[in-house]
Design a protein around this motif. Structure first.
Motif, PDB file in Angstrom:
ATOM      1  N   GLU A  21      -9.597   7.041  -7.582  1.00 33.55           N
ATOM      2  CA  GLU A  21      -9.027   5.860  -6.930  1.00 33.55           C
ATOM      3  C   GLU A  21      -7.514   5.991  -6.801  1.00 33.55           C
ATOM      4  O   GLU A  21      -6.937   5.626  -5.778  1.00 33.55           O
ATOM      5  CB  GLU A  21      -9.384   4.598  -7.720  1.00 33.55           C
ATOM      6  CG  GLU A  21     -10.846   4.222  -7.645  1.00 33.55           C
ATOM      7  CD  GLU A  21     -11.189   3.025  -8.502  1.00 33.55           C
ATOM      8  OE1 GLU A  21     -10.407   2.694  -9.431  1.00 33.55           O
ATOM      9  OE2 GLU A  21     -12.231   2.413  -8.248  1.00 33.55           O
ATOM     10  N   LYS A  22      -6.875   6.524  -7.820  1.00 32.70           N
ATOM     11  CA  LYS A  22      -5.424   6.718  -7.779  1.00 32.70           C
ATOM     12  C   LYS A  22      -5.041   7.752  -6.716  1.00 32.70           C
ATOM     13  O   LYS A  22      -4.021   7.612  -6.045  1.00 32.70           O
ATOM     14  CB  LYS A  22      -4.904   7.129  -9.154  1.00 32.70           C
ATOM     15  CG  LYS A  22      -4.983   6.009 -10.164  1.00 32.70           C
ATOM     16  CD  LYS A  22      -4.564   6.459 -11.539  1.00 32.70           C
ATOM     17  CE  LYS A  22      -4.753   5.325 -12.537  1.00 32.70           C
ATOM     18  NZ  LYS A  22      -4.447   5.715 -13.905  1.00 32.70           N
ATOM     19  N   MET A  23      -5.875   8.781  -6.556  1.00 30.23           N
ATOM     20  CA  MET A  23      -5.618   9.788  -5.519  1.00 30.23           C
ATOM     21  C   MET A  23      -5.711   9.175  -4.125  1.00 30.23           C
ATOM     22  O   MET A  23      -4.877   9.467  -3.257  1.00 30.23           O
ATOM     23  CB  MET A  23      -6.625  10.936  -5.641  1.00 30.23           C
ATOM     24  CG  MET A  23      -6.437  11.785  -6.862  1.00 30.23           C
ATOM     25  SD  MET A  23      -7.740  13.021  -6.933  1.00 30.23           S
ATOM     26  CE  MET A  23      -7.683  13.466  -8.639  1.00 30.23           C
ATOM     27  N   ILE A  24      -6.708   8.332  -3.932  1.00 33.53           N
ATOM     28  CA  ILE A  24      -6.861   7.667  -2.628  1.00 33.53           C
ATOM     29  C   ILE A  24      -5.676   6.745  -2.373  1.00 33.53           C
ATOM     30  O   ILE A  24      -5.140   6.692  -1.266  1.00 33.53           O
ATOM     31  CB  ILE A  24      -8.198   6.910  -2.563  1.00 33.53           C
ATOM     32  CG1 ILE A  24      -9.363   7.898  -2.609  1.00 33.53           C
ATOM     33  CG2 ILE A  24      -8.275   6.043  -1.313  1.00 33.53           C
ATOM     34  CD1 ILE A  24     -10.731   7.261  -2.768  1.00 33.53           C
ATOM     35  N   LEU A  25      -5.240   6.031  -3.399  1.00 32.55           N
ATOM     36  CA  LEU A  25      -4.080   5.151  -3.260  1.00 32.55           C
ATOM     37  C   LEU A  25      -2.828   5.950  -2.906  1.00 32.55           C
ATOM     38  O   LEU A  25      -2.026   5.528  -2.066  1.00 32.55           O
ATOM     39  CB  LEU A  25      -3.864   4.345  -4.539  1.00 32.55           C
ATOM     40  CG  LEU A  25      -2.773   3.291  -4.493  1.00 32.55           C
ATOM     41  CD1 LEU A  25      -3.053   2.262  -3.412  1.00 32.55           C
ATOM     42  CD2 LEU A  25      -2.621   2.628  -5.836  1.00 32.55           C
ATOM     43  N   GLU A  26      -2.659   7.116  -3.503  1.00 28.48           N
ATOM     44  CA  GLU A  26      -1.529   7.981  -3.158  1.00 28.48           C
ATOM     45  C   GLU A  26      -1.614   8.445  -1.704  1.00 28.48           C
ATOM     46  O   GLU A  26      -0.601   8.552  -1.016  1.00 28.48           O
ATOM     47  CB  GLU A  26      -1.463   9.186  -4.096  1.00 28.48           C
ATOM     48  CG  GLU A  26      -0.907   8.863  -5.461  1.00 28.48           C
ATOM     49  CD  GLU A  26       0.494   8.283  -5.400  1.00 28.48           C
ATOM     50  OE1 GLU A  26       1.350   8.843  -4.683  1.00 28.48           O
ATOM     51  OE2 GLU A  26       0.736   7.269  -6.068  1.00 28.48           O
ATOM     52  N   ALA A  27      -2.828   8.729  -1.238  1.00 26.73           N
ATOM     53  CA  ALA A  27      -3.003   9.095   0.174  1.00 26.73           C
ATOM     54  C   ALA A  27      -2.623   7.927   1.075  1.00 26.73           C
ATOM     55  O   ALA A  27      -2.000   8.117   2.122  1.00 26.73           O
ATOM     56  CB  ALA A  27      -4.445   9.530   0.435  1.00 26.73           C
ATOM     57  N   PHE A  28      -2.991   6.699   0.683  1.00 28.79           N
ATOM     58  CA  PHE A  28      -2.590   5.507   1.436  1.00 28.79           C
ATOM     59  C   PHE A  28      -1.069   5.445   1.534  1.00 28.79           C
ATOM     60  O   PHE A  28      -0.519   5.151   2.587  1.00 28.79           O
ATOM     61  CB  PHE A  28      -3.101   4.229   0.769  1.00 28.79           C
ATOM     62  CG  PHE A  28      -4.569   3.940   0.977  1.00 28.79           C
ATOM     63  CD1 PHE A  28      -5.397   4.778   1.703  1.00 28.79           C
ATOM     64  CD2 PHE A  28      -5.123   2.803   0.425  1.00 28.79           C
ATOM     65  CE1 PHE A  28      -6.738   4.497   1.887  1.00 28.79           C
ATOM     66  CE2 PHE A  28      -6.468   2.507   0.602  1.00 28.79           C
ATOM     67  CZ  PHE A  28      -7.270   3.355   1.324  1.00 28.79           C
ATOM     68  N   ARG A  29      -0.394   5.725   0.431  1.00 29.89           N
ATOM     69  CA  ARG A  29       1.081   5.679   0.431  1.00 29.89           C
ATOM     70  C   ARG A  29       1.656   6.763   1.334  1.00 29.89           C
ATOM     71  O   ARG A  29       2.598   6.517   2.085  1.00 29.89           O
ATOM     72  CB  ARG A  29       1.599   5.835  -0.988  1.00 29.89           C
ATOM     73  CG  ARG A  29       1.427   4.611  -1.830  1.00 29.89           C
ATOM     74  CD  ARG A  29       2.151   4.726  -3.163  1.00 29.89           C
ATOM     75  NE  ARG A  29       2.004   3.495  -3.914  1.00 29.89           N
ATOM     76  CZ  ARG A  29       1.361   3.396  -5.073  1.00 29.89           C
ATOM     77  NH1 ARG A  29       0.838   4.459  -5.638  1.00 29.89           N
ATOM     78  NH2 ARG A  29       1.267   2.235  -5.673  1.00 29.89           N
ATOM     79  N   GLU A  30       1.099   7.969   1.234  1.00 36.19           N
ATOM     80  CA  GLU A  30       1.623   9.079   2.031  1.00 36.19           C
ATOM     81  C   GLU A  30       1.435   8.833   3.528  1.00 36.19           C
ATOM     82  O   GLU A  30       2.299   9.177   4.332  1.00 36.19           O
ATOM     83  CB  GLU A  30       0.915  10.381   1.644  1.00 36.19           C
ATOM     84  CG  GLU A  30       1.458  11.581   2.377  1.00 36.19           C
ATOM     85  CD  GLU A  30       0.833  12.887   1.913  1.00 36.19           C
ATOM     86  OE1 GLU A  30       0.579  13.739   2.766  1.00 36.19           O
ATOM     87  OE2 GLU A  30       0.619  13.045   0.692  1.00 36.19           O
ATOM     88  N   LEU A  31       0.309   8.212   3.885  1.00 31.11           N
ATOM     89  CA  LEU A  31       0.037   7.944   5.294  1.00 31.11           C
ATOM     90  C   LEU A  31       0.693   6.671   5.795  1.00 31.11           C
ATOM     91  O   LEU A  31       0.579   6.315   6.959  1.00 31.11           O
ATOM     92  CB  LEU A  31      -1.478   7.896   5.527  1.00 31.11           C
ATOM     93  CG  LEU A  31      -2.202   9.217   5.295  1.00 31.11           C
ATOM     94  CD1 LEU A  31      -3.699   9.017   5.333  1.00 31.11           C
ATOM     95  CD2 LEU A  31      -1.776  10.259   6.306  1.00 31.11           C
ATOM     96  N   GLY A  32       1.386   5.942   4.915  1.00 29.30           N
ATOM     97  CA  GLY A  32       2.112   4.748   5.331  1.00 29.30           C
ATOM     98  C   GLY A  32       1.251   3.510   5.445  1.00 29.30           C
ATOM     99  O   GLY A  32       1.644   2.541   6.092  1.00 29.30           O
TER     100      GLY A  32
END
Length: 94
Positions: free
Chosen positions: A80-91
């Motif tokens: 879940e934390k990895m997906i959240l980081e992807a959300f941040r990276e993609l804006g």
């Protein structure tokens, strides 16, 4: 004496159409983009259902807008934390 007169007539109606076209061509983030981002950064495969669960926990309606996270207390697992980081990276989230 002769005077030179110049007139410039602009038709700016096309600008409204141009702006509308720009909105349509805006980059839309998909589940595949998020999966690819997680795979690239963490070398982990995630499913669409995992992404949907995080989307729901973060109260995200659409990937086309940017959201501000108010609380991430419900996000506990590493995936879940990895997906959240992807959300941040993609804006998607700030």
């Amino acid at each position: 004496m002769y005077r030179n007169c110049f007139a410039l007539i602009l038709n700016l109606d096309f600008l409204d159409e141009y702006d509308a076209e720009q909105d349509d061509t805006k980059l839309k983030i998909t589940f595949a983009d998020i999966r690819a981002c997680v795979k690239r950064r963490f070398d982990v495969n995630v499913s669409n259902s995992s992404i949907s669960q995080i989307k729901k926990k973060c109260c995200i309606d659409s990937f086309d807008e940017q959201y501000e996270l108010l609380s991430v207390d419900e996000i506990k697992s590493d995936k879940e934390k990895m997906i959240l980081e992807a959300f941040r990276e993609l804006g998607i989230v700030v």
